[in-house]
Design a protein around this motif. Structure first.
Motif, PDB file in Angstrom:
ATOM      1  N   THR A  29       1.004  -1.165   0.179  1.00  0.00           N
ATOM      2  CA  THR A  29      -0.036   0.053  -0.067  1.00  0.00           C
ATOM      3  C   THR A  29       0.916   1.136  -0.187  1.00  0.00           C
ATOM      4  N   ASP A  30       1.807   1.392   0.814  1.00  0.00           N
ATOM      5  CA  ASP A  30       2.595   2.400   0.917  1.00  0.00           C
ATOM      6  C   ASP A  30       2.183   3.822   0.732  1.00  0.00           C
ATOM      7  N   MET A  31       1.442   4.257   1.629  1.00  0.00           N
ATOM      8  CA  MET A  31       0.781   5.533   1.405  1.00  0.00           C
ATOM      9  C   MET A  31       1.405   6.510   2.437  1.00  0.00           C
ATOM     10  N   LEU A  32       2.096   7.564   1.679  1.00  0.00           N
ATOM     11  CA  LEU A  32       2.881   8.416   2.390  1.00  0.00           C
ATOM     12  C   LEU A  32       1.937   9.512   2.991  1.00  0.00           C
ATOM     13  N   ILE A  33       0.886   9.903   2.403  1.00  0.00           N
ATOM     14  CA  ILE A  33      -0.185  11.010   2.849  1.00  0.00           C
ATOM     15  C   ILE A  33      -1.387  10.598   2.247  1.00  0.00           C
ATOM     16  N   PRO A  34      -2.494  10.136   3.146  1.00  0.00           N
ATOM     17  CA  PRO A  34      -3.846   9.576   2.825  1.00  0.00           C
ATOM     18  C   PRO A  34      -4.406  10.931   1.971  1.00  0.00           C
ATOM     19  N   ARG A  35      -4.267  12.138   2.306  1.00  0.00           N
ATOM     20  CA  ARG A  35      -4.991  13.245   1.894  1.00  0.00           C
ATOM     21  C   ARG A  35      -4.326  14.482   1.896  1.00  0.00           C
ATOM     22  N   VAL A  36      -4.120  15.085   0.852  1.00  0.00           N
ATOM     23  CA  VAL A  36      -3.459  16.378   0.977  1.00  0.00           C
ATOM     24  C   VAL A  36      -3.923  17.347  -0.367  1.00  0.00           C
ATOM     25  N   LEU A  37      -4.162  18.477  -0.083  1.00  0.00           N
ATOM     26  CA  LEU A  37      -4.700  19.503  -1.059  1.00  0.00           C
ATOM     27  C   LEU A  37      -3.569  20.184  -1.927  1.00  0.00           C
ATOM     28  N   LEU A  38      -3.527  19.939  -2.922  1.00  0.00           N
ATOM     29  CA  LEU A  38      -2.572  20.500  -3.971  1.00  0.00           C
ATOM     30  C   LEU A  38      -2.998  21.283  -5.173  1.00  0.00           C
ATOM     31  N   PRO A  39      -2.446  22.029  -5.771  1.00  0.00           N
ATOM     32  CA  PRO A  39      -2.760  22.564  -7.119  1.00  0.00           C
ATOM     33  C   PRO A  39      -2.705  21.478  -8.134  1.00  0.00           C
TER      34      PRO A  39
END
Ligand code: LLP
Length: 447
Positions: free
Chosen positions: A368-378
């Motif tokens: 799975t290797d999820m670094l950030i589950p949810r981040v707002l980006l452009p």
């Protein structure tokens, strides 16, 4: 968006750290890349020294090298007048290679080997922090055989709840570390240390936990330690000169995080120790602190190249999840997988653009290797550059070669200059410890 240390957005709309455009860093050194903001590290070192000198007086600050250690980092904290906390032969050896003064080294560990203790005695480290009865005996005989007297501290367990992630809590009663004060084991250890040859009991140590936003555990541990120092004096006539309160101050991983400043931390810890020693009626000990994360955490940024971006439509959920893959992950930052650690990120080549879309940042490892589950980006595209922030502590230090990934390089950036302090591992580095028995050598005549 959160900008830390010398982070800034430049006229190219790129993230800049230490006056270096991160796109230039990525082009020069490749990705993934650990970027360490040298000024931010030095500023934190100075903040610690100044605040504790002001609030307490007689203090030494030992950098907990486990957070991030390279030969260059040892040299840097040495320049800042810091002591060093090491917790293995490897960390001690790195300090030696940096020519770090051994008279400022504190050696930790709950199960130090005989070889490590011999090395510590031979190098002449200032304090070995003894963590068990077995170690007490072993160190005593090693030092005696070497014809030396080794200064020690005893690691005590003050029995306070640090209110942090269970995997980084250490000061609570149920812990593998140290001697419990309340159940009398610490006093037994003191008596044995005082009677033992080859060692000299000079200090008491405790470390309550890590990534603390609430300093209450320190204010709770201070009276326990001060009362114990008095008890030691009353019962053995030994005056404990040094009190080491460990590390633990938290850092900002998310914009909404608001850890105490170094100045606030110094004020509260100093006041609680001063109050506690006055109440216990003992002389004010020399104080040692061992910050790790709060020296380097916010100074570190990991740069990744953005790979495939996938929109995954979930039948029972009207939304979509957008996976953004980066060219590193679990092997350069195991903290999300280990501790559910949270991180912020900036799309570094479009740093000033409005963050409009939620992404799930995934690593490149075969799980799975999820670094950030949810981040707002452009709006992001393959080939963009992602900067994950606050990766200075326990990232490079905990990196692995999982999936036989090569460990990324580390650069120090300051005043527009970038210097390599660890090169990228090569594929050859990955196989350099492998040994192939003759019978497994392909086409070996012996098979
Ligand atoms: N002193 C001792 C004896 C320690 O055990 C530690 C950390 C420190 C000082 C430094 O604590 P700091 O100021 O960094 O909180 N790998 C975990 C953190 C483990 C901390 C272990 N001991 C993580 O990634 O969160």
């Amino acid at each position: 968006m959160m900008l830390l240390g010398t982070q800034n957005i430049n006229s190219r709309n790129h993230l800049e750290i230490g006056g270096c455009d991160v796109a230039d860093l990525a082009a020069e050194f490749g990705t993934p890349l650990y970027v360490m903001d040298e000024k931010a590290i030095r500023d934190k070192c100075r903040a610690y020294k100044q605040a504790f000198a002001r609030e307490y007086g007689d203090v030494d600050i030992a950098y907990a090298s486990k957070a991030f250690i390279l030969t260059a980092m040892c040299a840097l904290v040495d320049q800042e007048g810091f002591w060093l906390d090491v917790a293995s032969a490897g960390e001690l050896y790195t300090a030696k290679r940096a020519d770090f003064s051994m008279g400022k080294v504190i050696f930790h560990g709950n199960n130090k080997s005989a070889d490590e203790l011999e090395m510590a005695v031979e190098y002449g480290v200032k304090y070995v922090v003894v963590d068990s009865f077995v170690e007490l005996e072993l160190l005593s005989s090693i030092a005696e055989d070497a014809g030396k007297t080794q200064g020690i501290m005893l690691r005590c367990n003050p029995g306070v709840d640090p209110h942090t992630h269970r995997l980084i809590s250490t000061g609570q009663e149920d812990s593998k570390f140290g001697f419990n004060i309340r159940n009398g084991l610490a006093m037994t250890a003191v008596r044995q240390a005082v009677a033992a040859k080859g060692i000299s009991l000079e200090g008491l140590h405790c470390h309550v936990g890590s990534q603390l936003f609430d300093i209450t555990p320190f204010t709770e541990a201070a009276p326990v330690m001060a009362n114990f120092i008095r008890q030691v004096g009353d019962e053995t006539r030994v005056e404990i000169e040094v009190l080491d309160m460990g590390g633990g101050l938290g850092v900002r991983y998310l914009e909404e995080h608001n850890p105490p400043s170094v100045a606030e931390f110094a004020k509260i810890v100093s006041e609680s120790v001063i109050t506690a020693v006055a109440a216990a009626g003992i002389a004010k000990p020399r104080l040692i602190l061992e910050p790790g994360r709060s020296i380097v955490g916010e100074a570190g940024t990991t740069l990744y190249s953005v790979g495939p971006i996938k929109e995954v439509h979930i039948a029972e959920d009207p939304g979509v999840r957008t996976y953004l893959s980066v060219d590193g992950g679990l092997s350069d930052n195991p903290r999300p997988a280990l501790y559910d650690a949270v991180y912020s990120a900036i799309l570094a080549n479009k740093a000033g653009n409005e963050p409009t879309k939620a992404y799930t940042v995934s690593g490149r490892h075969c799980e799975t290797d999820m670094l950030i589950p949810r981040v707002l980006l452009p709006e992001a595209k393959t080939g963009d550059l992602l900067a994950v922030q606050t990766t200075g502590a326990y990232n490079h230090a905990m990196a692995s070669n999982y999936n036989r990934f090569t460990r990324p390089p580390v650069v120090f950036v300051m005043d527009g200059k970038a210097e390599l302090v660890a090169r990228r591992e090569t594929l050859e580095d990955l196989v350099k410890c492998d040994v192939v028995p003759e019978r497994l050598v392909k086409d070996s005549p012996k098979v």
